[in-house]
Design a protein around this motif. Structure first.
Motif, PDB file in Angstrom:
ATOM      1  N   MET A  12       0.818  -1.204   0.000  1.00 23.10           N
ATOM      2  CA  MET A  12       0.000   0.000   0.000  1.00 23.10           C
ATOM      3  C   MET A  12       0.854   1.257   0.000  1.00 23.10           C
ATOM      4  SD  MET A  12      -3.119  -0.948  -0.245  1.00 23.10           S
ATOM      5  CE  MET A  12      -4.157   0.413   0.297  1.00 23.10           C
ATOM      6  N   GLN A  13       1.932   1.237   0.744  1.00 24.51           N
ATOM      7  CA  GLN A  13       2.832   2.392   0.780  1.00 24.51           C
ATOM      8  C   GLN A  13       3.537   2.600  -0.553  1.00 24.51           C
ATOM      9  OE1 GLN A  13       5.372   1.730   4.232  1.00 24.51           O
ATOM     10  NE2 GLN A  13       3.566   1.461   5.534  1.00 24.51           N
ATOM     11  N   MET A  44       0.580   4.301  -2.882  1.00 19.99           N
ATOM     12  CA  MET A  44      -0.005   5.607  -2.593  1.00 19.99           C
ATOM     13  C   MET A  44       0.962   6.523  -1.845  1.00 19.99           C
ATOM     14  SD  MET A  44      -3.219   5.002  -3.602  1.00 19.99           S
ATOM     15  CE  MET A  44      -3.979   6.490  -2.998  1.00 19.99           C
ATOM     16  N   LEU A  60      -3.121   7.775   1.959  1.00 20.67           N
ATOM     17  CA  LEU A  60      -3.154   6.412   2.482  1.00 20.67           C
ATOM     18  C   LEU A  60      -3.648   6.417   3.935  1.00 20.67           C
ATOM     19  CD1 LEU A  60      -2.320   3.488   1.683  1.00 20.67           C
ATOM     20  CD2 LEU A  60      -0.109   3.953   2.769  1.00 20.67           C
ATOM     21  N   TYR A  94      -2.454   1.703   7.190  1.00 18.68           N
ATOM     22  CA  TYR A  94      -1.470   1.165   6.247  1.00 18.68           C
ATOM     23  C   TYR A  94      -0.158   1.949   6.291  1.00 18.68           C
ATOM     24  CZ  TYR A  94      -5.757  -0.927   4.404  1.00 18.68           C
ATOM     25  OH  TYR A  94      -6.942  -1.619   4.271  1.00 18.68           O
ATOM     26  N   GLY A 118      -0.056   5.440   6.381  1.00 15.26           N
ATOM     27  CA  GLY A 118      -0.214   6.771   5.817  1.00 15.26           C
ATOM     28  C   GLY A 118      -0.697   7.765   6.849  1.00 15.26           C
TER      29      GLY A 118
END
Length: 275
Positions: A237-238, A241, A246, A250, A252
């Motif tokens: 995920m990092q 986005m 995010l 996750y 963010g």
């Protein structure tokens, strides 16, 4: 979000050109309705593996589907169940990914979908209601969020299965609903899905995937990637986005899914339609 004005709602509403329709008539494939954005033929052609006759056949089937379901007017209609559905089924667009294509990311929280199904039944939300909501989501994406022409205007879908248990596999209704939605999108919104990631995948999910993938188009199956483990899922995920788009879970800085600019714009629009 790229868009242009249309009756207060900023949408991209180019239609198939007369030349396209004339070409179809010349081939004996009939007159199309005006319900398609201009580049849809390209998407159908790619989905049909460059078979023009098959592409026009699929377009006509989708034209009939859109007319039957009154899809073209979805963004201008009230949706009284929208906020209830959103409250029991967490999903929505986070924002633009880091990919070279600038595709948007759509997140689905699936780990507690068994509870979501219970809430659907409790509140009288049917599979047809959820399907129509999915059409609304796709119309919002295609006409408002990212109306760019093919090969752009595609999204990356992330299914988060954190919390999914073995007993959830027995919910046949949930499996049927999920595959029906994916099938509807692949059939009537071809080449919109760029990639699909299944994250926080427990071991039991691999058994479920072996069942589900038989119901999907081969090309769609190829777009799926399953990621195990919290650490690996957060890393993915990092990588997808920027931190400000995010959710904090996750790694963010976005407070929650509903705080994304895409979701705020959709909530505001539906609020207006519902008044």
């Amino acid at each position: 979000m790229n868009s242009q004005g249309s009756g207060g709602l900023r949408v991209h509403s180019h239609r198939l050109q007369d030349a396209d329709i004339a070409e179809a008539e010349k081939k004996g494939e009939g007159v199309l309705t005006d319900s398609f954005v201009a580049d849809e033929y390209s998407r159908f052609l790619v989905a049909a593996k460059q078979d023009e006759k098959e592409a026009w056949k699929r377009i006509q089937e989708t034209a009939a589907f859109r007319e039957r379901e009154k899809v073209d007017g979805l963004l201008e209609q009230p949706h009284p169940q929208f906020f209830l559905l959103k409250s029991v089924y967490s999903h929505g667009f986070l924002g633009v990914s880091k990919s070279d294509t600038g595709s948007y990311v759509l997140l689905d929280k699936m780990g507690k979908f068994h509870q979501t199904m219970k809430d659907f039944r409790k509140h009288g939300i049917t599979e047809k209601d959820v399907m129509r909501h999915s059409m609304l989501t796709m119309e919002w994406f295609c006409k408002v969020i990212d109306p760019r022409r093919y090969p752009h205007g595609r999204f990356i879908r992330v299914y988060d299965f954190e919390g999914f248990k073995m007993q959830h596999v027995r919910d046949v209704g949930a499996i049927k609903m999920g595959t029906s939605i994916v099938s509807m999108i692949e059939k009537h919104y071809p080449e919109r899905l760029e990639k699909a990631y299944v994250i926080n995948a427990p071991p039991v999910l691999f058994h479920l995937w072996n069942i589900v993938k038989r119901m999907l188009d081969r090309e769609t199956v190829k777009k799926f990637c399953i990621v195990k483990g919290k650490e690996e899922s957060c890393a993915l995920m990092q990588g997808l986005m920027e931190a400000d788009m995010l959710p904090v879970e996750y790694g963010g800085t976005l407070e929650c899914l509903e705080a994304s600019a895409c979701e705020k714009a959709l909530y505001e629009h539906i609020s207006k339609m519902n008044t």
